[in-house]
Design a protein around this motif. Structure first.
Motif, mmCIF file in Angstrom:
data_model
loop_
_atom_site.group_PDB
_atom_site.id
_atom_site.type_symbol
_atom_site.label_atom_id
_atom_site.label_comp_id
_atom_site.label_asym_id
_atom_site.label_seq_id
_atom_site.Cartn_x
_atom_site.Cartn_y
_atom_site.Cartn_z
ATOM 1 N N LEU A 119 -60.341 -80.737 -14.749
ATOM 2 C CA LEU A 119 -60.187 -80.747 -13.301
ATOM 3 C C LEU A 119 -61.357 -81.437 -12.595
ATOM 4 O O LEU A 119 -61.382 -81.490 -11.362
ATOM 5 C CB LEU A 119 -60.082 -79.301 -12.790
ATOM 6 C CG LEU A 119 -58.846 -78.514 -13.239
ATOM 7 C CD1 LEU A 119 -59.048 -77.020 -13.002
ATOM 8 C CD2 LEU A 119 -57.609 -78.994 -12.496
ATOM 9 N N LYS B 149 -58.237 -82.143 -7.587
ATOM 10 C CA LYS B 149 -57.641 -80.893 -7.126
ATOM 11 C C LYS B 149 -56.849 -80.225 -8.233
ATOM 12 O O LYS B 149 -56.920 -79.010 -8.433
ATOM 13 C CB LYS B 149 -56.704 -81.147 -5.938
ATOM 14 C CG LYS B 149 -57.388 -81.507 -4.632
ATOM 15 C CD LYS B 149 -56.362 -81.818 -3.551
ATOM 16 C CE LYS B 149 -55.468 -80.621 -3.255
ATOM 17 N NZ LYS B 149 -54.502 -80.915 -2.152
ATOM 18 N N ASP C 291 -50.941 -76.941 -14.060
ATOM 19 C CA ASP C 291 -51.622 -76.171 -13.018
ATOM 20 C C ASP C 291 -50.988 -74.802 -12.837
ATOM 21 O O ASP C 291 -51.684 -73.804 -12.619
ATOM 22 C CB ASP C 291 -51.586 -76.942 -11.696
ATOM 23 C CG ASP C 291 -52.281 -78.275 -11.802
ATOM 24 O OD1 ASP C 291 -53.514 -78.286 -11.908
ATOM 25 O OD2 ASP C 291 -51.584 -79.307 -11.800
ATOM 26 N N ARG D 79 -65.610 -72.985 -9.311
ATOM 27 C CA ARG D 79 -64.334 -73.703 -9.419
ATOM 28 C C ARG D 79 -63.128 -72.802 -9.243
ATOM 29 O O ARG D 79 -62.152 -73.173 -8.583
ATOM 30 C CB ARG D 79 -64.279 -74.404 -10.777
ATOM 31 C CG ARG D 79 -62.898 -74.707 -11.327
ATOM 32 C CD ARG D 79 -62.164 -75.744 -10.497
ATOM 33 N NE ARG D 79 -62.704 -77.069 -10.699
ATOM 34 C CZ ARG D 79 -62.231 -78.143 -10.078
ATOM 35 N NH1 ARG D 79 -61.235 -78.017 -9.210
ATOM 36 N NH2 ARG D 79 -62.747 -79.334 -10.298
ATOM 37 N N TRP D 80 -63.155 -71.572 -9.795
ATOM 38 C CA TRP D 80 -61.913 -70.807 -9.922
ATOM 39 C C TRP D 80 -61.467 -70.129 -8.640
ATOM 40 O O TRP D 80 -60.270 -70.015 -8.390
ATOM 41 C CB TRP D 80 -62.036 -69.833 -11.092
ATOM 42 C CG TRP D 80 -62.332 -70.619 -12.321
ATOM 43 C CD1 TRP D 80 -63.495 -70.663 -13.040
ATOM 44 C CD2 TRP D 80 -61.484 -71.623 -12.901
ATOM 45 N NE1 TRP D 80 -63.416 -71.609 -14.038
ATOM 46 C CE2 TRP D 80 -62.201 -72.203 -13.981
ATOM 47 C CE3 TRP D 80 -60.196 -72.062 -12.629
ATOM 48 C CZ2 TRP D 80 -61.649 -73.210 -14.778
ATOM 49 C CZ3 TRP D 80 -59.651 -73.069 -13.419
ATOM 50 C CH2 TRP D 80 -60.377 -73.634 -14.476
ATOM 51 N N TYR E 113 -59.953 -73.043 -6.848
ATOM 52 C CA TYR E 113 -58.701 -73.487 -7.472
ATOM 53 C C TYR E 113 -57.549 -72.546 -7.138
ATOM 54 O O TYR E 113 -56.474 -72.990 -6.708
ATOM 55 C CB TYR E 113 -58.895 -73.566 -8.988
ATOM 56 C CG TYR E 113 -57.701 -74.126 -9.727
ATOM 57 C CD1 TYR E 113 -57.458 -75.496 -9.746
ATOM 58 C CD2 TYR E 113 -56.815 -73.292 -10.399
ATOM 59 C CE1 TYR E 113 -56.369 -76.019 -10.422
ATOM 60 C CE2 TYR E 113 -55.735 -73.805 -11.080
ATOM 61 C CZ TYR E 113 -55.504 -75.162 -11.093
ATOM 62 O OH TYR E 113 -54.412 -75.668 -11.759
#
Length: 242
Positions: free
Chosen positions: A180, A184, A195, A226-227, A230
């Motif tokens: 990633l 996006k 995803d 990041r998570w 995301y």
């Protein structure tokens, strides 16, 4: 007869009941495509009877094993099991909606790390069991403890073993984060079933261990935060339609 697709899911005591990462893959797929559907809740001991009612073959015929998700689409009178097969069916049957398998994306779909998956299972199975309704909790505990040959609480006890399991999971998250990097989604700005898979596993952890738990707060700090960023992209698709 209702013209709505039916999504069969396993209830729990969590808010909105939905928890299963595999069923979330199907739910995210339906929500991303904007298809109209309803959820029917099926406790673990009743899944086999559902398969027979819908004339579905077991997910794993040799065992046999019966799993959710399952959908039934009255427009074609088709019943489909397995989240990947459901996504492929929805792409083929409703091609004017968001494609979950855009051209050239197939090689990126099988991104799950088996060792990390096992480590995450050891952590999550006891938590999931406690969150289930009593009739499913009894079934879940009995079948999983038979499979692993020990009590669920012994799979990942607090201490060095659990820390090692989380370490393996964190390493796998790092590999996925590299896919990633600067994007996006796995394919860039285009969302895909890869995803959906990632988001479903992350959401399972977040909902099950609790957004206020220290373990989730630790995950939020992995890979530069990041998570949390995301999973926030999927917020509008987290609808549990009943």
């Amino acid at each position: 007869m209702s013209d709505l697709i039916t999504l069969y899911d396993i209830p729990s005591q969590l808010p909105e009941q939905a928890w299963s990462p595999n069923v979330w893959k199907a739910r995210f797929s339906l929500n991303l495509k904007g298809l109209k559907y309803k959820t029917v809740w099926v406790e673990f001991p009743d899944i086999e009877a559902l398969y027979k009612q819908l004339s579905l073959e077991p997910t794993e015929p040799r065992v046999p094993k019966y799993t959710l998700p399952v959908i039934h689409d009255p427009s074609t009178n088709r019943a489909i099991s397995n989240s990947v097969e459901i996504a492929r069916y929805l792409d083929a049957t409703y091609p004017a909606t968001t494609l979950l398998f855009p051209p050239g994306s197939e090689a990126l779909q099988g991104i799950e790390d088996r060792n990390a998956f096992e480590s995450l299972q050891y952590i999550m199975l006891p938590i999931t069991c406690v969150n289930l309704n009593p009739v499913s909790e009894t079934y879940y505990r009995r079948t999983r403890e038979t499979r692993y040959g020990k009590r669920l609480e012994e799979l990942s006890p607090i201490g060095l073993q659990r820390e090692e399991h989380w370490k393996r999971v964190q390493e796998a998250f790092g590999v996925v984060a590299s896919l990633l990097e600067g994007k996006k989604f796995v394919l860039g700005d285009t969302i895909s079933f890869a995803d959906v898979t990632i988001a479903s596993w992350v959401l399972w952890i977040k909902r099950s261990i609790g957004a206020q738990s220290q373990e989730w707060k630790d995950i939020e700090e992995w890979n530069g935060g990041r998570w949390s960023t995301y999973i926030a992209q999927f917020k509008e698709y987290e609808k549990v339609i009943v």
